[in-house]
Design a protein around this motif. Sequence first.
Motif, PDB file in Angstrom:
ATOM      1  N   ASN A   4       0.840  -1.211   0.000  1.00 33.86           N
ATOM      2  CA  ASN A   4       0.000   0.000   0.000  1.00 33.86           C
ATOM      3  C   ASN A   4       0.867   1.250   0.000  1.00 33.86           C
ATOM      4  N   PHE A   5       1.630   1.465  -1.032  1.00 39.88           N
ATOM      5  CA  PHE A   5       2.576   2.570  -1.061  1.00 39.88           C
ATOM      6  C   PHE A   5       1.866   3.922  -1.109  1.00 39.88           C
ATOM      7  N   GLU A   6       2.289   4.800  -0.210  1.00 41.10           N
ATOM      8  CA  GLU A   6       1.881   6.192  -0.253  1.00 41.10           C
ATOM      9  C   GLU A   6       2.870   6.932  -1.152  1.00 41.10           C
ATOM     10  N   CYS A   7       2.394   7.373  -2.289  1.00 41.77           N
ATOM     11  CA  CYS A   7       3.291   7.994  -3.271  1.00 41.77           C
ATOM     12  C   CYS A   7       3.414   9.494  -3.002  1.00 41.77           C
ATOM     13  N   ASP A   8       3.758   9.819  -1.748  1.00 47.98           N
ATOM     14  CA  ASP A   8       3.974  11.204  -1.353  1.00 47.98           C
ATOM     15  C   ASP A   8       5.468  11.447  -1.244  1.00 47.98           C
ATOM     16  N   CYS A   9       5.856  12.404  -0.425  1.00 48.87           N
ATOM     17  CA  CYS A   9       7.271  12.774  -0.348  1.00 48.87           C
ATOM     18  C   CYS A   9       8.170  11.626   0.088  1.00 48.87           C
ATOM     19  N   LYS A  10       7.656  10.731   0.912  1.00 52.58           N
ATOM     20  CA  LYS A  10       8.480   9.619   1.366  1.00 52.58           C
ATOM     21  C   LYS A  10       8.816   8.653   0.237  1.00 52.58           C
ATOM     22  N   ALA A  11       8.094   8.748  -0.866  1.00 49.39           N
ATOM     23  CA  ALA A  11       8.358   7.879  -2.013  1.00 49.39           C
ATOM     24  C   ALA A  11       9.215   8.559  -3.072  1.00 49.39           C
ATOM     25  N   LYS A  12       9.619   9.796  -2.819  1.00 43.20           N
ATOM     26  CA  LYS A  12      10.376  10.532  -3.840  1.00 43.20           C
ATOM     27  C   LYS A  12      11.699   9.840  -4.148  1.00 43.20           C
ATOM     28  N   TRP A  13      12.391   9.374  -3.113  1.00 43.43           N
ATOM     29  CA  TRP A  13      13.678   8.719  -3.353  1.00 43.43           C
ATOM     30  C   TRP A  13      13.477   7.439  -4.170  1.00 43.43           C
ATOM     31  N   LEU A  14      12.366   6.705  -3.911  1.00 41.67           N
ATOM     32  CA  LEU A  14      12.093   5.472  -4.638  1.00 41.67           C
ATOM     33  C   LEU A  14      11.819   5.776  -6.102  1.00 41.67           C
ATOM     34  N   PHE A  15      11.083   6.859  -6.359  1.00 41.51           N
ATOM     35  CA  PHE A  15      10.860   7.303  -7.735  1.00 41.51           C
ATOM     36  C   PHE A  15      12.185   7.561  -8.444  1.00 41.51           C
ATOM     37  N   MET A  16      13.101   8.260  -7.779  1.00 39.15           N
ATOM     38  CA  MET A  16      14.396   8.552  -8.377  1.00 39.15           C
ATOM     39  C   MET A  16      15.199   7.266  -8.591  1.00 39.15           C
ATOM     40  N   TRP A  17      15.126   6.355  -7.631  1.00 38.30           N
ATOM     41  CA  TRP A  17      15.871   5.093  -7.729  1.00 38.30           C
ATOM     42  C   TRP A  17      15.348   4.239  -8.883  1.00 38.30           C
ATOM     43  N   LEU A  18      14.028   4.234  -9.081  1.00 34.38           N
ATOM     44  CA  LEU A  18      13.446   3.462 -10.178  1.00 34.38           C
ATOM     45  C   LEU A  18      13.947   3.945 -11.530  1.00 34.38           C
ATOM     46  N   LYS A  19      14.276   5.233 -11.618  1.00 28.71           N
ATOM     47  CA  LYS A  19      14.753   5.791 -12.877  1.00 28.71           C
ATOM     48  C   LYS A  19      16.206   5.418 -13.171  1.00 28.71           C
ATOM     49  N   THR A  20      16.934   4.993 -12.159  1.00 28.46           N
ATOM     50  CA  THR A  20      18.368   4.763 -12.352  1.00 28.46           C
ATOM     51  C   THR A  20      18.794   3.308 -12.180  1.00 28.46           C
TER      52      THR A  20
ATOM     53  N   LYS B 197       0.709   4.113 -10.937  1.00 25.32           N
ATOM     54  CA  LYS B 197       1.942   3.374 -10.714  1.00 25.32           C
ATOM     55  C   LYS B 197       3.126   4.329 -10.646  1.00 25.32           C
ATOM     56  N   LEU B 198       3.894   4.191  -9.572  1.00 27.83           N
ATOM     57  CA  LEU B 198       5.049   5.066  -9.381  1.00 27.83           C
ATOM     58  C   LEU B 198       6.032   4.910 -10.533  1.00 27.83           C
ATOM     59  N   ASN B 199       6.118   3.716 -11.096  1.00 28.03           N
ATOM     60  CA  ASN B 199       7.048   3.464 -12.207  1.00 28.03           C
ATOM     61  C   ASN B 199       6.727   4.331 -13.419  1.00 28.03           C
ATOM     62  N   ASP B 200       5.448   4.705 -13.559  1.00 25.18           N
ATOM     63  CA  ASP B 200       5.026   5.442 -14.754  1.00 25.18           C
ATOM     64  C   ASP B 200       5.160   6.948 -14.604  1.00 25.18           C
TER      65      ASP B 200
END
Length: 544
Positions: free
Chosen positions: A167-183, A203-206
């Motif tokens: 149940n991911f909360e795609c707020d500020c706590k997920a920002k690093w994960l968003f950046m990591w998914l890109k790299t 989806k955070l990946n998108d």
Amino acid sequence: VLEGKMLTPIKGCFLFYFALVSMVSIVDVKKTVRCPSTCSCTKESIICVGTSWVPRIIPNDINSLSMVNGTFSEVKEGMFSHMPSLQLLLLNSNSFSVIKDEAFSGLLRLEYLFIESNKLDTVSKYALRGLRDLTHLSLANNRIKSLPRDVFSDLDSLIELDLRGNNFECDCKAKWLFMWLKTTNATVSDVSCSGPPELQKKKLNDFISFDYECTTTDFVAHQILPYQSVSVDTFTYKDDVYVAIAQPSMENCMVLEWDHIEMNFRSYDNITGQSIVGCKPILVEGQVFVVVAQLFGGSHIYKYDENWTKFVKFQDIEVSKISKPNDIELFKIDSDWFFIIADSSKAGLSTVYKWNGKGFYSYQSLHEWFRDTDAEFVDIDGKPHLILSSRSQVPIILQWNKSAKKFVPQSEIHNMEDVLAVKSFRIKDHLYLSLTRFIGDSKILKWSNKQFEEVQALPSRGAMALQPFSFKDRHYLALGSDYTFSQIYSWDDQSEMFVKFKEIYVQAPRSFTPVSTDKRDFFFTSSFKGNSQIFEHKIIDLSL
């Protein structure tokens, strides 16, 4: 299969490896092996169902451990360190909710880690530290809302990661994960968002970008100055930052210096006098002066003497004009330096002084009998102006006359009686004024169509100071009251108004002053009845 490192899609990982372990024939092990009653054991693998502890078997060359339906509540530090040969660890459908730091320490050979369908909601930041050979990781079907920043930083060999069913909360706590998914070079399952509401089922990946503002600020107590004060002014000289503090009860003008080693403000010099109400630093032609305004004994100007490394008296200010100084304002017009002293007595004259290369001399007396409490120099439409506030009339605006080289009355700020002080500030090229009022509401005005118009009223009974200030692109307003807590407001871009941000307790505040040094931002608060205080302006990263 393990030795050949056969790879399978994420979706079938658990079934494949559970079957892999189950297919290994159960053989009689040596007498030195003690297999718990809740487990099935072979020479190289163990499968446990419903156990509350990790089995300890001799010899410890087990390379596969599966624990299903276990009753333990957390995965503790070093929980499997007695099994250094593990290559596969499966922890599915257990009751634990937490994985502690260093939970898998000692498992240097681990390649496959499956932690699925548990009650897991907390993964500590260093839970996966040291797993540099890990190629496959599944945290699927848990209760994870967020993961700590850089939790995957040690997983140098990671090929596949499964985060489905959380149940991911795609707020500020997920920002690093968003950046990591890109790299990352690993294949990662879809990370579905359960919140915030506007991002549900996305989806955070998108995500193409992460638009949330993931920093906030705070004002944190940094230093207590054990004395009362009424004004604080700052200056920089030869790359060092100083602060001049007026202390009427101690009859001092205290000069503090920023200590780059101790990271505090320390005493540097002390100018003594009588009932000092203002210490205004002035830097002109590489020289440092301090205008010391006094209620008794006349006001004086001191100059910094490098030979003595202290301030020495430089000149006097005529008592006949300055009787009850209330504010000092420094400004420059073209290439000329001036300062004005606002006089709040009936017998005094608010007077402008000009630098002539050798000293400051009386240049222009403004109006008399108006008991001016504050003077503010402001550029309005590219032209120099002075705004004088008074307890006996509405603020008046004077404009600099180029030909006469004098200030002449221009207009008034109507319907604004009993204004103690006027301060100007700019936000996005718009000019604003803050008007301090002791009784009634203080006001925020905006320059528009050749006049100042009210845009906000702030309840301010008992207010003696309303100070706008900025740190980089963040704008604040400090409102000090003799009757209650002081309020710090922050500027809201959407409403274009100030909103309440933080309360601070300062007894009888008289001034608020921003000071920046060593890439740090501070906020001085003077107190007429208590200790003066220094707060530090902190940037807080909400994505951590």
